[in-house]
Design an enzyme around this catalytic site. Structure first.
Site, PDB file in Angstrom:
ATOM      1  N   GLU A  53      -3.775  -9.074   0.466  1.00 44.84           N
ATOM      2  CA  GLU A  53      -4.307  -8.915   1.823  1.00 44.84           C
ATOM      3  C   GLU A  53      -5.803  -9.083   1.747  1.00 44.84           C
ATOM      4  O   GLU A  53      -6.460  -8.429   0.932  1.00 44.84           O
ATOM      5  CB  GLU A  53      -3.978  -7.520   2.347  1.00 44.84           C
ATOM      6  N   GLU A  83       0.839  -1.213   0.000  1.00 43.66           N
ATOM      7  CA  GLU A  83       0.000   0.000   0.000  1.00 43.66           C
ATOM      8  C   GLU A  83       0.868   1.254   0.000  1.00 43.66           C
ATOM      9  O   GLU A  83       0.734   2.139   0.845  1.00 43.66           O
ATOM     10  CB  GLU A  83      -0.951  -0.024   1.204  1.00 43.66           C
TER      11      GLU A  83
HETATM   12  C1  GAL Z   1      -3.978  -2.771   5.560  1.00 44.89           C
HETATM   13  C2  GAL Z   1      -2.469  -2.658   5.798  1.00 44.89           C
HETATM   14  C3  GAL Z   1      -2.019  -3.569   6.914  1.00 44.89           C
HETATM   15  C4  GAL Z   1      -2.903  -3.374   8.109  1.00 44.89           C
HETATM   16  C5  GAL Z   1      -4.336  -3.637   7.725  1.00 44.89           C
HETATM   17  C6  GAL Z   1      -5.300  -3.508   8.894  1.00 44.89           C
HETATM   18  O1  GAL Z   1      -4.467  -1.780   4.764  1.00 44.89           O
HETATM   19  O2  GAL Z   1      -1.781  -2.994   4.624  1.00 44.89           O
HETATM   20  O3  GAL Z   1      -0.690  -3.292   7.254  1.00 44.89           O
HETATM   21  O4  GAL Z   1      -2.737  -2.081   8.557  1.00 44.89           O
HETATM   22  O5  GAL Z   1      -4.708  -2.695   6.742  1.00 44.89           O
HETATM   23  O6  GAL Z   1      -6.624  -3.618   8.456  1.00 44.89           O
END
Ligand code: GAL
Length: 763
Positions: free
Chosen positions: A468, A392
């Site tokens: 993710e 991100e």
């Molecule tokens: C994502 C991020 C992660 C963590 C996660 C929590 O956007 O890449 O590191 O922060 O959110 O929801």
């Protein structure tokens, strides 16, 4: 632990002359490394610092204070380590020190003189000590400093990974100097020798099969770079489920190195998905931060094996993304050995900050070195399948993004043409406009199950996976009598375990499952996260809470309900898991939601033998496709039972939850791995039913070293090393280090009586 890691001196301070041999450090704390100076606590909101939020729409940045964002442990500040060691180098010998990682801004001195350093706490590095050492007693001094506001999670503190003192010839194999590559059955080995005199030397390279037999060998003469090639007729292939490892043994005079590797072919097909050795395989993966929960950042092979990888394997997980930094090298050794696929990720930020004093300040000067070094160190691991240049990254929204992406991708391809480059994209449209999407080989989507089809239609040649997914939040064992909680926030600062709440812009697991099932070209997912970690206690941004709620397992490694949801999808084991508990005193006659995570198609629910109806997986209903839900079940104490049925209504499996009586007993279950014993203590009624509301204090005693006692309650501020804790929803865990026979005793006052249970874990 090697002998160089024993008997260091440490102080939570830094001052003039701390590197000097004259300084008397006898009053400093005596420690062994790996060491995390902050993990013992105390927890305090004062230890947390600010985070930057970058608003991609407004293109503005705000710094705000987020209590608990790094776990509330005292990691910020300076620490100093000193090691006295004996050395008698012969003129033809050299000495170097290797550090797998120091958190952070390490500076290393030998006998009072500065040798070198490394600011990025996740990078491994080696320093040549030869010009600095003398015969007799030497001093190595290491300072580390964590600035405030430099991390979005608990980073740990100090010399938290392994270190080695290597004595070799002046002419020796370079640090990370062996590169093994395979293509089909062909193995090529490139070895780099440090050879100040450029004399001709002979290097022997042997190929060893998984049974330990030498199957080929080659001798090459040269001065610096050596190449050799083997093409065995037949090889066994490495893959999850069958992680077959070969070895290269490199011999230079007295020096001998072993490098594990595997034969495997990877295919990233934008239309058909991911293949290993020609076999289709979905990433059933999780993202992992580097901390080991109760043990903090200090690395430990046994904990990593038992409280990370073996547990993940038990639910069918086959892949790990090292969010968001280069991992401990031992994690990769274990992934090779146990058969996990790995994405090694380099960065969470480039030049544009997510934290005020984080990697953004180092990016310009260090990014090339840090990225190259990660690849040079890790490229021999068969488990590693992709290099991720970032998560991100704010630059995806900015004009400078594409050029920076191309530079980083170029470094990866130059260092390792055999693996694709990826990144975790949270704003796919901007990354397309900005060029980041185009520059990376394999596109990682963060939380975007709804758009797979659209992007596949527009970019049919782009391989896509979910880097993710989910970011679903829950506290183990926590339930209320309603199913939907919009933000998940509750007055008691917990989150219900029905797995219906997630971070903003994330999804519950079911949405991701559907996205993948509807779009088979998606190569799979990496769930955020396998385990709760210290810091980032979403959905609590203003209140102080020490740990996250994202884990499939809690901070102690105890499974949450979600473990069975993923197991029902990822594993071949039959799964039938019922929630919530059935102790709803005061709710008699009222309605309670019930869910079942199951690998079976149809499940019937009973309360005290009376059917509450059956549910059959229904792909058309989002909440009925992957879980069985009864949103209103009249409560009456007794037995809640789920029965899995086949098409003819025959029972295939059943599971029950009983209303527990008063807490009367302690039950200890324990597992051993190497030198570690992991005990889970449960408070039960006289019939052995878990008491789901039990929160009594449990004291632990052992003949081993009690590393940590905790119950996985994200709101707890009890320091981990204290040998007691209040049970959280009836359970707690004790992590004990002891190589021999280990006695574990748990004690509590239950229902007015002192109760004590003990168990022995054999060596
Ligand atoms: C994502 C991020 C992660 C963590 C996660 C929590 O956007 O890449 O590191 O922060 O959110 O929801």
């Amino acid at each position: 632990m090697n002998s160089f890691e024993k008997d260091w001196r440490f102080t939570r301070n830094s001052g003039k002359g701390f590197e000097s041999a004259e300084l008397d450090d006898s009053s400093w704390e005596k420690i062994d490394i790996p060491h995390d100076w902050a993990i013992a606590g105390p927890f305090s909101p004062d230890h947390d610092s600010e985070v930057i939020v970058d608003d991609p729409i407004e293109h503005t940045r705000k710094v705000f204070s987020h209590p608990g964002c790094t776990g509330g442990l005292p990691h910020v500040g300076k620490g100093f380590y000193r090691k006295h060691f004996e050395l008698n180098l012969k003129p033809e010998q050299s000495a170097r020190v290797e550090f797998d990682g120091i958190m952070s801004h390490a500076e290393v001195y030998c006998n009072g003189r500065y040798v070198g350093g490394r600011p990025y706490g996740y990078s491994s590095f080696a320093l040549d000590l030869t010009p600095f050492v003398k015969n007799g007693t030497n001093l190595l001094a290491v300072s580390a400093e964590n600035p405030p506001g430099a991390s979005r999670w608990y980073p740990g503190a100090g010399i938290y990974r392994h270190a080695r003192l290597i004595v070799a010839g002046r002419i020796h194999i370079a640090y990370c100097g062996i590169r093994v590559r395979t293509e089909g059955n062909r193995v090529t080995v490139r070895t780099e020798i440090e050879n100040p005199s450029a004399r001709k030397v002979v290097l022997t390279t042997r190929l060893i099969d998984p049974d330990g037999n030498e199957i080929a060998s080659c001798q090459t003469s040269g001065d610096r770079l050596f190449h050799c090639e083997f093409i065995p007729d037949e090889v066994r292939r490495w893959q999850p489920g069958n992680p077959v490892l070969y070895k290269i043994v490199s011999i230079l005079g007295d020096e001998r190195h072993e490098t594990g590797f595997g034969f495997r072919d990877l295919t990233f097909d934008s239309r058909k998905g991911f293949f290993i050795n020609g076999i289709p395989m979905k990433f059933q993966g999780v993202c992992l931060h580097h901390d080991l929960g109760l043990a903090g950042a200090a690395v430990d092979r046994d904990i990593t094996r038992q409280r990370r990888l073996n547990q993940l394997a038990s639910i069918g997980c086959n892949a790990i993304r090292t969010a968001h930094n280069p991992p401990d090298p031992e994690l990769l050794d274990l992934c090779d050995e146990l058969g996990f696929l790995v994405i090694c990720e380099a960065f969470d930020e480039w030049k544009r900050p997510k934290t005020p004093r984080g990697y953004n300040l180092l990016f310009e000067e260090w990014s090339e070195r840090d990225l190259r070094d990660m690849i040079r160190r890790d490229a021999n691991h068969p488990s590693v399948i992709m290099w991720s240049i970032g998560n991100e990254i704010p630059e995806q929204y900015y004009p400078e993004g594409p050029e920076m992406t191309r530079r980083l991708c170029g470094i990866c391809h130059e260092e390792d043409p055999s693996r694709p480059v990826t990144a975790g994209l949270n704003n796919v449209d901007d990354s397309i406009t900005g060029g980041l999407f185009d520059a990376i080989d394999v596109k990682g989507f963060n939380y975007k199950p709804y758009i797979y089809a659209r992007y596949h239609a527009a970019f049919p040649d782009a391989p896509i996976y979910s880097s993710e997914s989910a970011s679903t939040v829950s506290s183990r064992g926590e339930y209320s009598d309603r199913l939907f909680e919009e933000s998940g926030r509750k007055d008691n600062l917990q989150v219900d375990s029905f797995d219906l709440c997630c971070a903003d812009s994330a999804t519950i697991p079911d949405h991701e499952f559907k996205g993948q099932d509807d779009n088979p070209f998606v190569m799979g997912e990496f769930v955020w996260t396998g385990f709760d970690y210290l810091g980032e206690p979403t959905p609590y941004h203003r209140e102080w809470v020490r740990s996250s709620f994202f884990g499939i397992f809690d901070l102690c490694g105890i499974p949450k309900d979600r473990a069975w949801l993923y197991r029902s999808r990822w594993s071949k084991q039959p799964t039938l898991h019922l929630m919530p508990h059935w102790n709803w005193q005061g709710f008699e006659g009222k309605e309670i939601p019930v869910q079942c995570y199951s690998s079976f198609k149809t499940v019937e629910l009973f309360v005290n033998g009376i059917s509450m109806g059956s549910r059959t997986r229904n792909p058309k209903k989002l909440l009925g496709a992957y879980r069985h839900v009864w949103s209103r079940v009249p409560y009456s104490p007794g037995e809640l039972k789920a029965v899995a049925l086949d098409e003819k209504g025959k029972a295939l499996a059943e599971t029950s939850v009983f209303t527990a009586g008063a807490p009367e007993q302690l039950q200890i279950d324990c597992e051993r791995c190497g030198n570690m014993v992991f005990a889970v203590v449960s408070v039960t009624d006289r019939n052995g039913n878990l008491c789901p509301h039990a929160s009594e204090r449990i004291d632990i005693e052992s003949n081993g070293k009690i590393l940590a006692v905790d119950a996985g309650d994200p709101g707890s501020a009890k320091p981990f090393p204290l040998p007691y804790v209040n049970a959280f929803h009836g359970k707690c865990a004790a992590w004990i280090r002891n190589p021999g026979k280990t006695l574990i005793l748990a004690k509590a006052v239950l229902n007015g009586k002192t109760v004590q249970t003990e168990i022995t874990a054999e060596a």
